[in-house]
Design a protein around this motif. Structure first.
Motif, PDB file in Angstrom:
ATOM      1  N   ALA A 183       0.822  -1.212   0.000  1.00 21.92           N
ATOM      2  CA  ALA A 183       0.000   0.000   0.000  1.00 21.92           C
ATOM      3  C   ALA A 183       0.856   1.263   0.000  1.00 21.92           C
ATOM      4  CB  ALA A 183      -0.936  -0.004   1.206  1.00 21.92           C
ATOM      5  N   TYR A 184       2.000   1.219   0.689  1.00 17.26           N
ATOM      6  CA  TYR A 184       2.850   2.406   0.808  1.00 17.26           C
ATOM      7  C   TYR A 184       4.176   2.207   0.072  1.00 17.26           C
ATOM      8  CZ  TYR A 184      -0.558   3.732   4.326  1.00 17.26           C
ATOM      9  OH  TYR A 184      -1.728   4.049   4.974  1.00 17.26           O
ATOM     10  N   ALA A 185       4.102   1.516  -1.070  1.00 19.13           N
ATOM     11  CA  ALA A 185       5.309   1.210  -1.842  1.00 19.13           C
ATOM     12  C   ALA A 185       6.026   2.470  -2.317  1.00 19.13           C
ATOM     13  CB  ALA A 185       4.949   0.328  -3.035  1.00 19.13           C
ATOM     14  N   ALA A 186       5.293   3.546  -2.536  1.00 18.54           N
ATOM     15  CA  ALA A 186       5.919   4.776  -3.037  1.00 18.54           C
ATOM     16  C   ALA A 186       6.938   5.332  -2.055  1.00 18.54           C
ATOM     17  CB  ALA A 186       4.842   5.828  -3.320  1.00 18.54           C
ATOM     18  N   ALA A 187       6.753   5.051  -0.777  1.00 18.03           N
ATOM     19  CA  ALA A 187       7.702   5.527   0.236  1.00 18.03           C
ATOM     20  C   ALA A 187       8.734   4.466   0.590  1.00 18.03           C
ATOM     21  CB  ALA A 187       6.958   5.941   1.499  1.00 18.03           C
ATOM     22  N   ASP A 188       8.527   3.243   0.104  1.00 12.22           N
ATOM     23  CA  ASP A 188       9.454   2.138   0.351  1.00 12.22           C
ATOM     24  C   ASP A 188       9.600   1.836   1.842  1.00 12.22           C
ATOM     25  OD1 ASP A 188      11.106   0.086  -0.511  1.00 12.22           O
ATOM     26  OD2 ASP A 188      12.925   1.292  -0.324  1.00 12.22           O
TER      27      ASP A 188
END
Length: 317
Positions: A183-188
């Motif tokens: 879900a929060y892959a953009a922030a790694d």
């Protein structure tokens, strides 16, 4: 307030055919017909479906965890779990690596029918899908993360159990590591879990980092950098560093003393109840706070950059 930990009860009796850490077979060797399976699905209760949903998302729970979260007594839990095993909704195994003699429960064939997209490998999220629920269970049995998974799940079990004693408290979201990471892959970020907790008029989100003293302090602190990135465009939820001992907590608080963080960071100890005054903010170490008292911000209302922004269930989007 103290938590309920796995292994706090006498060992469960093990049937003669149960061997080591292998998944135990169903109580009947005859495979149910399609009609029987449909009938079993129709007879599942809301509580059964809640449990199976948890096992699909979080892989496994111990007998004590299931009893604490969902049943009025351990005996009631054992009776219902026996029924769920009979209809192959769940399977169970004993794992010697956790140091307990309790059974650990995972999805059985019927549970897999109800949750065909369940997470399939705790160690290798990108592994090919298992050919059967038995192969999925074998992956769980062989996972090096069993103790860690049980520890992470314990916090949410205790929170859910607390809602049964306080009508003002609700556990509104419980996401696994794999769910939250995607879900929060953009922030790694790779939290061990993510939740949203409500008590009274306060609703907070949080990310859990469950620490078993297996990583050096520097690595634990470096994990916070990814949360700094998330704070630029997503929610600003407290990061809960939950550790095994007061000494470990003191060392973390000293390391973060005077260090500004975009995300609130709070420390706590495994054996303190997570709903209660168990959390110390690194920015204000003079007071231990209840979970719902921690600062929290759901972030900008922007579907492009914050698509998983939490919306209370009684609020129309």
């Amino acid at each position: 307030m103290s938590t309920t930990t796995a292994g706090s009860h006498p060992p469960e009796p093990r049937p003669p055919h149960s061997v080591g850490s292998s998944p135990s077979p169903s109580l009947s060797s005859r495979r149910p017909s399609r009609q029987e399976r449909l009938e079993h699905l129709r007879r599942l209760t809301l509580r059964d479906r809640t449990l199976l949903g948890w096992l699909a998302e979080h892989y496994l729970l111990s007998t004590d965890q299931i009893s604490t979260a969902l049943f009025p007594s351990r005996r009631a839990a054992l009776l219902r779990l026996a029924t769920l095993r009979t209809i192959e909704a769940v399977t169970r195994f004993v794992d010697v690596t956790t140091g307990t003699s309790q059974y650990l429960y995972a999805l059985g064939p019927l549970g897999a029918v109800l949750h065909p997209t369940a997470y399939t490998d705790p160690d290798r999220p990108t592994a090919r899908p298992p050919r059967s629920s038995i192969e999925r269970t074998e992956r769980i049995v062989g996972s090096r993360k069993l103790r860690h998974l049980l520890g992470v799940n314990q916090l949410f079990v205790d929170l859910h159990a607390y809602t049964r004693t306080d009508p003002n408290a609700r556990l509104l979201r419980w996401w696994s590591e794999q769910h939250a990471t995607a879900a929060y892959a953009a922030a790694d970020i790779r939290p061990d879990a993510h939740g949203v907790w409500s008590n009274g008029d306060r609703t907070i989100g949080f990310f859990l980092e469950h620490d078993n003293n297996t990583e050096n302090l520097g690595r634990v602190l470096r994990k916070l950098r990814a949360y700094e990135r998330l704070a630029e465009f997503g929610p600003r939820y407290p990061v809960l560093l939950r550790v095994r001992s007061r000494r470990r907590e003191v060392n973390i608080l000293r390391a973060l003393a005077g260090v500004p963080t975009a995300m609130p960071v709070a420390t706590g100890i495994h054996d303190e109840h997570p709903a209660g005054p168990a959390w110390t903010l690194t920015s204000d170490t003079g007071l231990r706070r209840w979970l719902h008292e921690l600062p929290s911000d759901h972030g900008p209302d922007n579907r492009a950059t914050n698509p998983h922004r939490f919306v209370p269930p009684d609020v129309d989007e």
